[in-house]
Scaffold this active site. Structure first.
Site, PDB file in Angstrom:
ATOM      1  N   HIS A  78     -17.008   7.487  -7.844  1.00 48.44           N
ATOM      2  CA  HIS A  78     -17.265   6.119  -8.315  1.00 48.44           C
ATOM      3  C   HIS A  78     -16.735   6.010  -9.745  1.00 48.44           C
ATOM      4  CE1 HIS A  78     -21.038   6.202  -5.477  1.00 48.44           C
ATOM      5  NE2 HIS A  78     -19.907   6.053  -4.805  1.00 48.44           N
ATOM      6  N   ALA A 107     -22.630   2.873   1.574  1.00 52.93           N
ATOM      7  CA  ALA A 107     -23.864   2.440   0.906  1.00 52.93           C
ATOM      8  C   ALA A 107     -23.530   1.283  -0.035  1.00 52.93           C
ATOM      9  CB  ALA A 107     -24.476   3.601   0.130  1.00 52.93           C
ATOM     10  N   THR A 158     -18.976  -0.204  -4.836  1.00 51.50           N
ATOM     11  CA  THR A 158     -17.979  -0.993  -4.085  1.00 51.50           C
ATOM     12  C   THR A 158     -18.425  -2.439  -3.870  1.00 51.50           C
ATOM     13  OG1 THR A 158     -17.364   1.054  -2.999  1.00 51.50           O
ATOM     14  CG2 THR A 158     -16.502  -0.961  -2.046  1.00 51.50           C
ATOM     15  N   GLU A 211       0.851  -1.189   0.000  1.00 53.51           N
ATOM     16  CA  GLU A 211       0.000   0.000   0.000  1.00 53.51           C
ATOM     17  C   GLU A 211       0.887   1.238   0.000  1.00 53.51           C
ATOM     18  OE1 GLU A 211      -3.288   1.124  -0.173  1.00 53.51           O
ATOM     19  OE2 GLU A 211      -2.204   3.017  -0.032  1.00 53.51           O
ATOM     20  N   SER A 231      -7.629   8.536  -2.589  1.00 56.98           N
ATOM     21  CA  SER A 231      -7.171   8.446  -1.198  1.00 56.98           C
ATOM     22  C   SER A 231      -5.932   7.567  -1.200  1.00 56.98           C
ATOM     23  CB  SER A 231      -8.221   7.791  -0.301  1.00 56.98           C
ATOM     24  OG  SER A 231      -9.381   8.570  -0.227  1.00 56.98           O
ATOM     25  N   ASN A 286      -3.934   5.634   1.642  1.00 56.81           N
ATOM     26  CA  ASN A 286      -3.811   5.227   3.046  1.00 56.81           C
ATOM     27  C   ASN A 286      -4.158   3.753   3.114  1.00 56.81           C
ATOM     28  OD1 ASN A 286      -6.616   6.704   2.488  1.00 56.81           O
ATOM     29  ND2 ASN A 286      -6.999   4.999   3.876  1.00 56.81           N
TER      30      ASN A 286
HETATM   31  C1  LIG Z   1     -16.382  10.261   1.000  1.00 58.00           C
HETATM   32  C2  LIG Z   1     -16.576   8.983   0.215  1.00 58.00           C
HETATM   33  C3  LIG Z   1     -17.826   8.379   0.221  1.00 58.00           C
HETATM   34  C4  LIG Z   1     -18.018   7.205  -0.512  1.00 58.00           C
HETATM   35  N1  LIG Z   1     -19.198   6.548  -0.388  1.00 58.00           N
HETATM   36  C5  LIG Z   1     -19.371   5.369  -1.006  1.00 58.00           C
HETATM   37  C6  LIG Z   1     -20.554   4.593  -0.783  1.00 58.00           C
HETATM   38  O1  LIG Z   1     -21.422   4.960  -0.008  1.00 58.00           O
HETATM   39  N2  LIG Z   1     -20.673   3.430  -1.448  1.00 58.00           N
HETATM   40  C7  LIG Z   1     -19.731   2.971  -2.321  1.00 58.00           C
HETATM   41  O2  LIG Z   1     -19.923   1.909  -2.916  1.00 58.00           O
HETATM   42  N3  LIG Z   1     -18.585   3.658  -2.519  1.00 58.00           N
HETATM   43  C8  LIG Z   1     -18.382   4.829  -1.876  1.00 58.00           C
HETATM   44  N4  LIG Z   1     -17.206   5.502  -2.034  1.00 58.00           N
HETATM   45  C9  LIG Z   1     -16.197   4.933  -2.946  1.00 58.00           C
HETATM   46  C10 LIG Z   1     -15.477   3.747  -2.292  1.00 58.00           C
HETATM   47  O3  LIG Z   1     -14.765   4.171  -1.174  1.00 58.00           O
HETATM   48  C11 LIG Z   1     -14.603   3.089  -3.338  1.00 58.00           C
HETATM   49  O4  LIG Z   1     -15.474   2.561  -4.325  1.00 58.00           O
HETATM   50  C12 LIG Z   1     -13.750   1.937  -2.798  1.00 58.00           C
HETATM   51  O5  LIG Z   1     -12.945   2.331  -1.730  1.00 58.00           O
HETATM   52  C13 LIG Z   1     -12.887   1.398  -3.932  1.00 58.00           C
HETATM   53  O6  LIG Z   1     -12.096   0.349  -3.429  1.00 58.00           O
HETATM   54  P1  LIG Z   1     -10.724  -0.052  -4.123  1.00 58.00           P
HETATM   55  O7  LIG Z   1     -10.110  -1.096  -3.283  1.00 58.00           O
HETATM   56  O8  LIG Z   1     -10.968  -0.405  -5.546  1.00 58.00           O
HETATM   57  O9  LIG Z   1      -9.854   1.288  -4.185  1.00 58.00           O
HETATM   58  P2  LIG Z   1      -9.374   2.298  -3.049  1.00 58.00           P
HETATM   59  O10 LIG Z   1     -10.219   2.168  -1.846  1.00 58.00           O
HETATM   60  O11 LIG Z   1      -9.284   3.625  -3.695  1.00 58.00           O
HETATM   61  O12 LIG Z   1      -7.911   1.793  -2.665  1.00 58.00           O
HETATM   62  C14 LIG Z   1      -6.858   1.786  -3.600  1.00 58.00           C
HETATM   63  C15 LIG Z   1      -5.549   1.877  -2.831  1.00 58.00           C
HETATM   64  O13 LIG Z   1      -4.473   1.603  -3.737  1.00 58.00           O
HETATM   65  C16 LIG Z   1      -3.352   2.366  -3.327  1.00 58.00           C
HETATM   66  N5  LIG Z   1      -2.408   2.482  -4.460  1.00 58.00           N
HETATM   67  C17 LIG Z   1      -2.581   3.180  -5.604  1.00 58.00           C
HETATM   68  N6  LIG Z   1      -1.518   3.020  -6.401  1.00 58.00           N
HETATM   69  C18 LIG Z   1      -0.643   2.213  -5.758  1.00 58.00           C
HETATM   70  C19 LIG Z   1       0.644   1.678  -6.082  1.00 58.00           C
HETATM   71  N7  LIG Z   1       1.209   1.900  -7.275  1.00 58.00           N
HETATM   72  N8  LIG Z   1       1.284   0.914  -5.160  1.00 58.00           N
HETATM   73  C20 LIG Z   1       0.690   0.642  -3.944  1.00 58.00           C
HETATM   74  N9  LIG Z   1      -0.529   1.105  -3.610  1.00 58.00           N
HETATM   75  C21 LIG Z   1      -1.199   1.875  -4.502  1.00 58.00           C
HETATM   76  C22 LIG Z   1      -3.964   3.687  -2.926  1.00 58.00           C
HETATM   77  O14 LIG Z   1      -3.084   4.409  -2.086  1.00 58.00           O
HETATM   78  C23 LIG Z   1      -5.262   3.258  -2.243  1.00 58.00           C
HETATM   79  O15 LIG Z   1      -5.116   3.173  -0.848  1.00 58.00           O
HETATM   80  C24 LIG Z   1     -16.964   6.667  -1.300  1.00 58.00           C
HETATM   81  C25 LIG Z   1     -15.708   7.265  -1.279  1.00 58.00           C
HETATM   82  C26 LIG Z   1     -15.501   8.412  -0.506  1.00 58.00           C
HETATM   83  C27 LIG Z   1     -14.125   9.027  -0.454  1.00 58.00           C
END
Ligand SMILES: Cc1cc2nc3c(=O)[nH]c(=O)nc-3n(C[C@H](O)[C@H](O)[C@H](O)COP(=O)(O)OP(=O)(O)OC[C@H]3O[C@@H](n4cnc5c(N)ncnc54)[C@H](O)[C@@H]3O)c2cc1C
Length: 516
Positions: free
Chosen positions: A447, A140, A493, A48, A127, A129
């Site tokens: 999204h 949601a 998500t 991460e 984001s 982290n």
């Molecule tokens: C305020 C807010 C409200 C939301 N509300 C909703 C909701 O109600 N319902 C919903 O479905 N979705 C919601 N979302 C969106 C939801 O959070 C995302 O759809 C979900 O987190 C995506 O998951 P992910 O694992 O694909 O990516 P992410 O959670 O974005 O995680 C990807 C991670 O990869 C890491 N990364 C990137 N590049 C690299 C690299 N080269 N090497 C190592 N690490 C790397 C990033 O640092 C990050 O931590 C919301 C988002 C926010 C910010």
């Protein structure tokens, strides 16, 4: 699982693993969980880029009781600039970027978000982290319906059920909020006609559970990791570790190159499987940097055009407001769901607002203001894309992003229809606040989908197959909202985690197959 809250392990501790996962958001972590359950002997590393901001790693910031600690966790997630702010008391003011709509815990794309003559994505955000955006989300978790569904996936419903288990989804957490029944009754009266039973107005399924003391606990990646991963001695999470390359040789993945952000030290880690779950923009970025460049890579980028409005519920009784130290929310009107249908092509979220976004002239009953958010499904175009070159780089030295994004005539017509629908609904609930609903800038839905999309055939319109394996690269998987091939209006998500579960099972089956 070894984690980074105790003594940090040497980075990385193993030069060879079975599975390397890039990104610790809900999608990447779903792989770690399913592999821990189905292939417990497999060695797994999660890399991460961002720091650990909560305990257990990946936990939602809303569960952090202390407001200063919570603010610091949010700042730390906000990329290089945010991390610098977090060294203060975590509450320094932001430069005013309200017109681009930046949310706590996220940071905007600085350059390249708009090309001449195009709408672009002013609110495109990330984001960084442990836990990704999943440490900041609303939780949601609606299921996709009708044209949102991925028609060629026969096991989609079973995968969604499993994703609900991993995210700890329930529709009950706020369903009995004091004003929720009244909100749903009024919504149903104007919106339910002609809908199938499962697409009628209902409580929103949320990734949240109640502790024994009644407090709400919001699901983050920690819940997806679960005890199965945390107790797996073969699984290790490394924070502040940027994967700069996926190593590919002769059509087979060989591992990753990872940079320790604290020391700058780079190392190659050999892996039989690599899962790129680095969000819908940074996953194509990493594949591009690694010279894995399917024709559809970065294309069909879509987010959900969004209209918001607020209304004051008429004729309801007072509801007590939040208690001091309440890190979640006090149930007032809860969260109601207006499911997307092809006939009413908007996904509606009707949520209690703790405070009005608009100054109030009239006296209102506390808890009676509800926010309405209508999300539209974008008209998909291959020309909507994130583009990279071999020369321009971002602050991390990764290929710089250039966003191409336009709304079509159909998108504008849909937005007009959504506006009319949200106004009518706000009136059905009570007295709308403000003359008109707001149209959020593109990217504000957070999204982002389509950039590493799944397909049934390798016909140039998709990046991965139905197991999320990248076409033509054995052992390389992609995960996250970018994999979703349909134009969804609902929060993605749950669907992204469902697709990740399918991919993880495919890997687990190969790892436990003694004949392979
Ligand atoms: C305020 C807010 C409200 C939301 N509300 C909703 C909701 O109600 N319902 C919903 O479905 N979705 C919601 N979302 C969106 C939801 O959070 C995302 O759809 C979900 O987190 C995506 O998951 P992910 O694992 O694909 O990516 P992410 O959670 O974005 O995680 C990807 C991670 O990869 C890491 N990364 C990137 N590049 C690299 C690299 N080269 N090497 C190592 N690490 C790397 C990033 O640092 C990050 O931590 C919301 C988002 C926010 C910010």
């Amino acid at each position: 699982m070894s984690d980074t809250t105790s003594e940090p392990p040497p980075r990385p501790s193993r030069p060879t693993v079975h599975v390397a996962i890039v990104g610790s958001g809900p999608a990447g972590v779903a792989y770690a969980r399913i592999l821990s359950e189905n292939a417990p002997d497999a060695s797994i590393v999660v890399f991460e880029l961002g720091a650990t901001i909560s305990d257990p790693p990946g936990a939602h910031v809303k569960n952090i009781a202390d407001p200063h600690e919570r603010a610091r966790a949010q700042r730390t997630s906000e990329g290089p600039l945010g991390a610098a702010r977090a060294n203060g008391n975590g509450e320094e003011t932001y430069e005013d970027r309200s017109e681009r709509l930046v949310r706590a815990g996220t940071f905007l794309l600085e350059d390249g978000w708009q090309q001449p003559g195009e709408e672009g994505m002013p609110a495109l955000a990330f984001s960084s982290n442990v836990g990704g955006m999943g440490a900041h989300w609303t939780g949601a978790c609606p299921r996709p319906g009708e044209s949102e569904r991925i028609g060629f996936l026969q096991d989609l419903d079973e995968l969604l059920t499993e994703a609900e288990r991993l995210l700890s989804v329930t529709a009950d957490a706020l369903a009995d909020a004091p004003l929720a029944g009244e909100v749903r009754k009024r919504l149903s009266a104007v919106l339910d006609e002609g809908r199938a039973e499962d697409r009628r107005v209902q409580p929103m399924p949320l990734a949240v559970h109640r502790r024994a003391d009644g407090e709400l606990v919001w699901s983050g990646a920690d819940v997806v990791f679960g005890d199965a991963t945390r107790s797996n001695p073969n699984a290790t999470l490394f924070d502040e570790s940027l994967v700069t390359r996926v190593l590919v040789d002769g059509g087979t993945v060989r591992g990753v190159r990872v940079r320790d952000q604290r020391t700058g030290h780079e190392q190659d880690v050999t892996a039989r499987f690599v899962v790129v779950a680095a969000d819908a923009l940074r996953s194509p970025q990493l594949l591009f940097a690694s010279k894995v460049r399917a024709e559809a890579l970065g294309r069909y980028l879509n987010d959900q055009p969004q209209i918001v409005y607020a209304t004051v519920l008429s004729g309801v009784d007072e509801v007590p407001s939040g208690s001091a130290g309440d890190t979640s929310i006090t149930a007032q009107s809860g969260v109601s769901w207006v499911p997307f249908t092809d006939a009413h092509p908007f996904h509606g979220q009707v949520m209690q607002l703790d405070a009005s976004p608009v100054p109030l002239e009239t006296e209102t009953i506390p808890g009676s203001i509800v926010g309405l958010g209508w999300f539209c499904a974008k008209d998909l175009q291959s020309s909507d894309r994130v583009e990279f070159t071999d020369t321009a780089v971002d602050v991390y030295g990764m290929p710089a992003m250039k966003i191409h994004y336009t709304l079509t005539a159909r998108d504008h017509a849909n937005l007009d229809a959504a506006r009319a629908s949200i106004v009518a609904t706000a009136h059905a609930l009570g007295a709308p606040l403000g003359d008109e609903p707001l149209t959020f800038p593109a990217g504000a839905s957070l999204h982002y989908q389509g950039t590493v999309r799944m397909g049934e055939q390798n016909d140039g319109t998709s990046v991965c197959d139905t197991h999320s394996q990248v076409w033509g690269v054995k052992g390389l998987h992609v995960a996250g909202n970018g994999v979703i091939p349909t134009a969804t209006a609902c929060n993605p998500t749950l669907t992204a985690v469902a697709l990740a579960i399918g991919g993880a099972r495919h890997i687990a089956a190969q790892l436990t197959d003694r004949s392979s």
